[in-house]
Design a protein around this motif. Structure first.
Motif, PDB file in Angstrom:
ATOM      1  N   UNK A  21       0.832  -1.212   0.000  1.00 27.03           N
ATOM      2  CA  UNK A  21       0.000   0.000   0.000  1.00 27.03           C
ATOM      3  C   UNK A  21       0.867   1.263   0.000  1.00 27.03           C
ATOM      4  N   UNK A  22       2.083   1.184   0.556  1.00 27.60           N
ATOM      5  CA  UNK A  22       2.988   2.336   0.507  1.00 27.60           C
ATOM      6  C   UNK A  22       3.448   2.593  -0.919  1.00 27.60           C
ATOM      7  N   UNK A  23       3.814   1.523  -1.624  1.00 31.26           N
ATOM      8  CA  UNK A  23       4.251   1.685  -3.008  1.00 31.26           C
ATOM      9  C   UNK A  23       3.114   2.175  -3.889  1.00 31.26           C
ATOM     10  N   UNK A  24       1.920   1.627  -3.679  1.00 31.21           N
ATOM     11  CA  UNK A  24       0.772   2.036  -4.493  1.00 31.21           C
ATOM     12  C   UNK A  24       0.456   3.512  -4.286  1.00 31.21           C
ATOM     13  N   UNK A  66       2.197   5.976  -6.478  1.00 37.61           N
ATOM     14  CA  UNK A  66       1.687   6.090  -7.843  1.00 37.61           C
ATOM     15  C   UNK A  66       0.241   6.573  -7.872  1.00 37.61           C
ATOM     16  N   UNK A  67      -0.229   7.052  -6.730  1.00 36.15           N
ATOM     17  CA  UNK A  67      -1.573   7.610  -6.674  1.00 36.15           C
ATOM     18  C   UNK A  67      -2.679   6.576  -6.662  1.00 36.15           C
ATOM     19  N   UNK A  68      -2.351   5.344  -6.308  1.00 33.18           N
ATOM     20  CA  UNK A  68      -3.354   4.280  -6.259  1.00 33.18           C
ATOM     21  C   UNK A  68      -3.662   3.985  -4.796  1.00 33.18           C
ATOM     22  N   UNK A  69      -4.868   4.296  -4.341  1.00 32.99           N
ATOM     23  CA  UNK A  69      -5.201   4.054  -2.932  1.00 32.99           C
ATOM     24  C   UNK A  69      -5.510   2.572  -2.675  1.00 32.99           C
ATOM     25  N   UNK A  70      -4.777   1.973  -1.765  1.00 36.16           N
ATOM     26  CA  UNK A  70      -4.995   0.583  -1.367  1.00 36.16           C
ATOM     27  C   UNK A  70      -5.076   0.540   0.150  1.00 36.16           C
ATOM     28  N   UNK A  71      -6.058  -0.146   0.708  1.00 42.87           N
ATOM     29  CA  UNK A  71      -6.152  -0.232   2.175  1.00 42.87           C
ATOM     30  C   UNK A  71      -4.868  -0.785   2.788  1.00 42.87           C
ATOM     31  N   UNK A  82      -2.331  -2.881   4.931  1.00 39.54           N
ATOM     32  CA  UNK A  82      -2.253  -4.268   5.389  1.00 39.54           C
ATOM     33  C   UNK A  82      -0.783  -4.634   5.516  1.00 39.54           C
ATOM     34  N   UNK A  83      -0.469  -5.786   6.126  1.00 39.93           N
ATOM     35  CA  UNK A  83       0.941  -6.179   6.265  1.00 39.93           C
ATOM     36  C   UNK A  83       1.565  -6.683   4.964  1.00 39.93           C
ATOM     37  N   UNK A  84       0.796  -6.786   3.895  1.00 41.12           N
ATOM     38  CA  UNK A  84       1.332  -7.302   2.633  1.00 41.12           C
ATOM     39  C   UNK A  84       2.471  -6.422   2.153  1.00 41.12           C
ATOM     40  N   UNK A  85       3.628  -7.021   1.891  1.00 42.95           N
ATOM     41  CA  UNK A  85       4.794  -6.276   1.446  1.00 42.95           C
ATOM     42  C   UNK A  85       5.438  -6.978   0.253  1.00 42.95           C
ATOM     43  N   UNK A  86       6.548  -6.448  -0.206  1.00 44.00           N
ATOM     44  CA  UNK A  86       7.184  -6.986  -1.407  1.00 44.00           C
ATOM     45  C   UNK A  86       7.765  -8.385  -1.223  1.00 44.00           C
ATOM     46  N   UNK A  87       7.749  -8.902  -0.017  1.00 50.17           N
ATOM     47  CA  UNK A  87       8.166 -10.285   0.188  1.00 50.17           C
ATOM     48  C   UNK A  87       7.274 -11.247  -0.579  1.00 50.17           C
ATOM     49  N   UNK A 121      11.788 -14.820   7.330  1.00 48.51           N
ATOM     50  CA  UNK A 121      12.222 -13.652   8.103  1.00 48.51           C
ATOM     51  C   UNK A 121      12.117 -12.360   7.295  1.00 48.51           C
ATOM     52  N   UNK A 122      12.254 -12.446   5.988  1.00 48.96           N
ATOM     53  CA  UNK A 122      12.150 -11.231   5.167  1.00 48.96           C
ATOM     54  C   UNK A 122      10.740 -10.657   5.287  1.00 48.96           C
ATOM     55  N   UNK A 123       9.753 -11.527   5.252  1.00 50.46           N
ATOM     56  CA  UNK A 123       8.364 -11.084   5.370  1.00 50.46           C
ATOM     57  C   UNK A 123       8.052 -10.596   6.776  1.00 50.46           C
ATOM     58  N   UNK A 124       8.434 -11.366   7.767  1.00 55.98           N
ATOM     59  CA  UNK A 124       8.045 -11.064   9.139  1.00 55.98           C
ATOM     60  C   UNK A 124       8.961 -10.046   9.818  1.00 55.98           C
ATOM     61  N   UNK A 125      10.273 -10.310   9.772  1.00 56.37           N
ATOM     62  CA  UNK A 125      11.219  -9.481  10.519  1.00 56.37           C
ATOM     63  C   UNK A 125      11.513  -8.160   9.822  1.00 56.37           C
ATOM     64  N   UNK A 126      11.723  -8.213   8.522  1.00 53.37           N
ATOM     65  CA  UNK A 126      12.070  -7.000   7.787  1.00 53.37           C
ATOM     66  C   UNK A 126      10.855  -6.305   7.188  1.00 53.37           C
ATOM     67  N   UNK A 127       9.767  -7.048   6.983  1.00 52.33           N
ATOM     68  CA  UNK A 127       8.597  -6.457   6.356  1.00 52.33           C
ATOM     69  C   UNK A 127       7.575  -5.918   7.329  1.00 52.33           C
ATOM     70  N   UNK A 128       7.332  -6.640   8.423  1.00 50.21           N
ATOM     71  CA  UNK A 128       6.219  -6.293   9.309  1.00 50.21           C
ATOM     72  C   UNK A 128       6.693  -5.877  10.706  1.00 50.21           C
TER      73      UNK A 128
END
Length: 366
Positions: free
Chosen positions: A189-192, A195-200, A202-207, A267-274
Motif C-alpha cells: 500500500x505504501x508503493x501504491x 503512484x496515486x493508487x489508494x490501497x487499504x 495491510x501487512x502485505x509487502x514486497x516479500x 524472516x524477510x516477510x516477518x522481521x524486515x517487512x512487518x
C-alpha cells in the motif's frame, strides 16, 4: 506394499486437491451445523473476510507469503526423498541472520541493506539445515528426528540471545531494538500510494513478490536443470541414482541447504517487512503449515502457491469468522485446516482410487 494409484497428472495436481477441499468444508459444515450455526453463512463470512476487501486480501496474501516459503522448503527436500520438518527452526535462524545484518549494517542504504538482509536470512536458514543434512547423508541419522530437535534448539538459542545478548537495553520485552528505516521491506500500500493508487493498509509487502519469484525459480531448478534431475532421481531411487553416478550425499546436503534457505526467507516477510525487529515466535507455526501446503500442492511450486493462498484464506477469514460468529472459535477454524490436511493427505486414496477407476474405464471404452 500396495501399488501406487495411477491417475492423469492434471487429476493429481488439480482435481484430487480440489475434492479434498470440498470434502473438508462439507464435514466442517456439519460441525458448524451441530453447534446451531448456518454453514453457508459461516462460509460466506470466511470468504468475505479473506477476499471481500482490499484489507482482507492483503492479510490473506501476507499469510500466504510465509506458507509459500515454507511449502517450497518442504517440497524441495521431499523431491530428494527427505522429510524436512525443521522449517520452524530454519525460519527462526533466518530471523537471526536478517536481524544481525539489519542491526550491524544499518548505515547502508535500503538498496543494499534489504538484499543483504534477505541473503543473510537464507544463509542462516541453510546453515541450520546443514547439520541434519550431513548427519543424514554421512551417518544415517533420520532427518525427521534431527530437524525436529533443531527446531527446539533454535527456539532455545533465540531466547538466550534475545535475553542476554541482543535484547533492547532497558526494555522488559524479549526483542531487539527497532531496525533502521532502510531495513524495511516496503508495504504494497505504501508503493501504491506513490503512484496515486489508494490501497487499504495491510501487512502485505514486497516479500510476496519474492515468494512468487522463488516458486518460479524452484520450478526451473527442479525440472529444467541437472541439479533438479539429480534431486528427483535420488528421491525416486537412491540406488538407481548411485548406479547412474549421482552422489546421494551431495544431493541430500544440497537439497537441504536449498530447503533451509527457503524457510529462512520467512524472516524477510516477518522481521524486515512487518515487525521491523527480531522477537520470539515470529514464525507462528508457518514451518509446520508448510508441510500441509507442500502436501496439498503435490510438491509442485504452482500447487504450493495455490495451497498457500487457501491457507491464507483460512487464517484471515477464520479471524473474521470468529469475530462475527463468536460461537465459532478460532480452534474450530484450526479444525477446518486440519480437515483439509486430513482429506488431502491421509484420505488421499478416498478420491484417487475411484478417479483412477473412472479414467481407466473411460480409456478402455475409447
Amino acid at each position: 506394499m500396495s501399488a501406487p494409484i495411477e491417475v492423469p497428472r492434471w487429476v493429481d495436481l488439480a482435481l484430487v486437491p480440489a475434492l479434498a477441499v470440498v470434502a473438508a468444508f462439507l464435514v466442517a459444515g456439519l460441525v458448524v451445523l451441530a453447534i446451531g450455526e448456518n454453514p453457508l453463512s459461516a462460509t460466506l463470512i470466511l470468504l468475505r473476510g479473506a477476499l471481500g476487501s482490499g484489507e482482507g486480501l492483503g492479510f490473506t496474501l501476507y499469510y500466504a507469503t510465509n506458507f509459500i516459503f515454507t511449502g517450497l522448503a518442504v517440497a524441495v527436500a521431499f523431491h530428494a526423498g527427505l522429510f524436512n520438518i525443521g522449517g520452524e527452526g530454519q525460519a527462526t535462524l533466518g530471523g537471526l541472520g536478517a536481524a544481525l545484518v539489519c542491526l550491524r549494517l544499518d548505515f547502508l542504504p535500503a538498496w543494499a541493506l534489504v538484499p543483504l538482509g534477505a541473503l543473510s536470512a537464507a544463509a542462516f536458514g541453510a546453515a541450520w539445515a546443514f547439520i541434519p543434512a550431513w548427519l543424514q547423508a554421512r551417518r544415517g541419522s533420520h532427518i525427521v528426528i534431527t530437524t525436529i530437535m533443531f527446531n527446539m534448539l533454535a527456539s532455545a538459542l533465540l531466547v538466550y540471545l534475545l535475553v542476554n545478548v541482543m535484547g533492547k537495553p532497558g526494555s522488559m520485552s524479549v526483542e531487539t531494538r527497532v531496525f533502521a528505516p532502510a531495513a524495511h521491506v516496503p508495504f504494497v500500500h505504501e508503493l501504491a500510494a506513490q503512484f496515486g493508487v489508494p490501497i487499504p493498509a495491510s501487512p502485505l509487502n514486497l516479500s510476496f513478490v519474492l515468494a512468487l519469484a522463488m516458486a518460479a525459480l524452484m520450478w526451473v531448478v527442479l525440472w529444467r536443470t541437472r541439479l533438479g534431475y539429480a534431486i528427483r532421481t535420488v528421491g525416486a531411487s537412491p540406488t538407481a541414482a548411485a548406479y547412474a553416478g549421482i552422489s546421494n550425499t551431495r544431493v541430500i546436503v544440497v537439497a537441504m541447504l536449498i530447503s533451509g534457505g527457503l524457510a529462512g526467507l520467512v524472516a524477510v516477510n516477518e522481521i524486515m517487512g512487518v515487525q521491523e525487529r527480531l522477537l520470539l515466535e515470529f514464525t507462528s507455526g508457518a514451518g509446520f503449515i508448510g508441510i500441509a501446503v507442500a502436501l496439498m500442492g503435490r510438491s509442485h511450486p504452482f500447487g504450493i502457491v495455490l495451497a498457500s493462498i487457501l491457507f491464507g484464506v483460512l487464517y484471515q477469514g477464520g479471524t473474521e469468522l470468529a469475530f462475527d460468529m463468536p460461537s465459532i472459535t478460532r480452534d474450530m477454524v484450526v479444525t477446518i485446516s486440519g480437515l483439509v490436511i486430513l482429506f488431502a493427505g491421509a484420505l488421499d486414496g478416498l478420491f484417487r482410487r475411484p478417479l483412477a477407476a473412472a479414467f481407466a474405464g473411460r480409456g478402455k471404452g475409447a
